[in-house]
Write an enzyme that holds these catalytic residues in place. Sequence first.
Site, PDB file in Angstrom:
ATOM      1  N   TYR A  59       5.159   4.052  -3.070  1.00 50.53           N
ATOM      2  CA  TYR A  59       3.768   3.917  -2.715  1.00 50.53           C
ATOM      3  C   TYR A  59       3.161   4.381  -1.704  1.00 50.53           C
ATOM      4  CZ  TYR A  59      -0.551   1.187  -2.215  1.00 50.53           C
ATOM      5  OH  TYR A  59      -1.797   1.047  -2.111  1.00 50.53           O
ATOM      6  N   GLU A  69      -0.017   0.818   4.393  1.00 50.86           N
ATOM      7  CA  GLU A  69       1.600   1.138   3.972  1.00 50.86           C
ATOM      8  C   GLU A  69       1.767   2.508   4.506  1.00 50.86           C
ATOM      9  OE1 GLU A  69       4.031  -0.522   2.799  1.00 50.86           O
ATOM     10  OE2 GLU A  69       3.001  -2.349   2.847  1.00 50.86           O
ATOM     11  N   LYS A 101       0.541   7.580  -1.368  1.00 51.03           N
ATOM     12  CA  LYS A 101      -0.755   7.250  -0.828  1.00 51.03           C
ATOM     13  C   LYS A 101      -0.970   8.482   0.378  1.00 51.03           C
ATOM     14  CE  LYS A 101      -3.414   4.345  -2.885  1.00 51.03           C
ATOM     15  NZ  LYS A 101      -4.527   4.170  -3.371  1.00 51.03           N
ATOM     16  N   THR A 154      -4.065   3.326   2.542  1.00 53.16           N
ATOM     17  CA  THR A 154      -3.347   1.905   2.902  1.00 53.16           C
ATOM     18  C   THR A 154      -2.754   2.006   4.082  1.00 53.16           C
ATOM     19  OG1 THR A 154      -1.829   0.397   1.834  1.00 53.16           O
ATOM     20  CG2 THR A 154      -1.586   2.970   1.346  1.00 53.16           C
TER      21      THR A 154
END
Length: 328
Positions: free
Chosen positions: A148, A127, A152, A125
Amino acid sequence: MKRALITGITGQDGSYLAELLLEKGYEVHGLVRRHSTLNRSRIDHLGGTENLHLHYGDLTDGVSLVNLVHAIEPHEVYNLGAQSHVKVSFELPEYTANTDAVGTLRLLEAIRAAGIDCRFYQASTSEMFGATPPPQDEGTVFYPRSPYGAAKLYSHWVTVNYREAYDLFAVSGILFNHESPRRGESFVTRKITLGVASIKLGITDHLTLGNLDAIRDWGYAKEYVEGMWRMLQHDEPQDYVLATGIGTTVREFAEYAFSHAGLNWEDHVRYNEAYERPTEVDALIGDASKAREVLGWKPSTDAKGLAELMVDADIEQLGRLVAHKQEG
């Protein structure tokens, strides 16, 4: 016939990917968690498909993953299952890490232990870039700003490690924000388009949002799953960014959505700081040059077109619900 295993098949990306693979003649197996109530609305229309098979399991249960990989012997595995809401990851950090980080390790280890010839896709991601300024590509330094993003990032690097340590065909797709009418209702884009539909139909008169200045690179999820598939068809396992390359603020996305419905966003949007994250990611804008040059992949839907198709879908869906209640 190729066999594919998809974790997170009932989610936005999983449902679009299942459709794509079935169209290409795959036998598709999906991992679903056991709940007291069914949550399969995104794949209900595939229920009668002969080549779709669903299996109970969970990324937090390594035994179920080992058994499933041994039973199916998939040619391709797409790991799309995750606790994917950034704000929620601050409230459930341990669960997020157990599912999003260690869950990937469990799945990779199940594939390695099975000793099968299998290609693995990890859903990374944007992010992971977090505080690193845009544009971001495959060589950009990672700086996650949430549990998160950090979870990831572990998954991303452990995928690289299994590729190099065990010679697995394992790739990570670093996907920037991708949305659709199937997006979860708690995500900001869908929250906006559902809010527009509710206001347009007279159900409510306002929508409450958090940071309007956050910049994201929004694309159409249906186009992005094509990129996932292409990554696993390439001769060499490599990591790729998928993005539109265009930054759009939350405010601009709201403007597009409200304007498409003939509404002025400023008349209806209210701000609430409770929706802010403890640490914010200011701007994510991807450079997908590598995917375009190596895979021949490029998006065709920009943020404005995305907002419009999501508003149309939500007005239609909500309109049917209202009509149904009135008839009842």
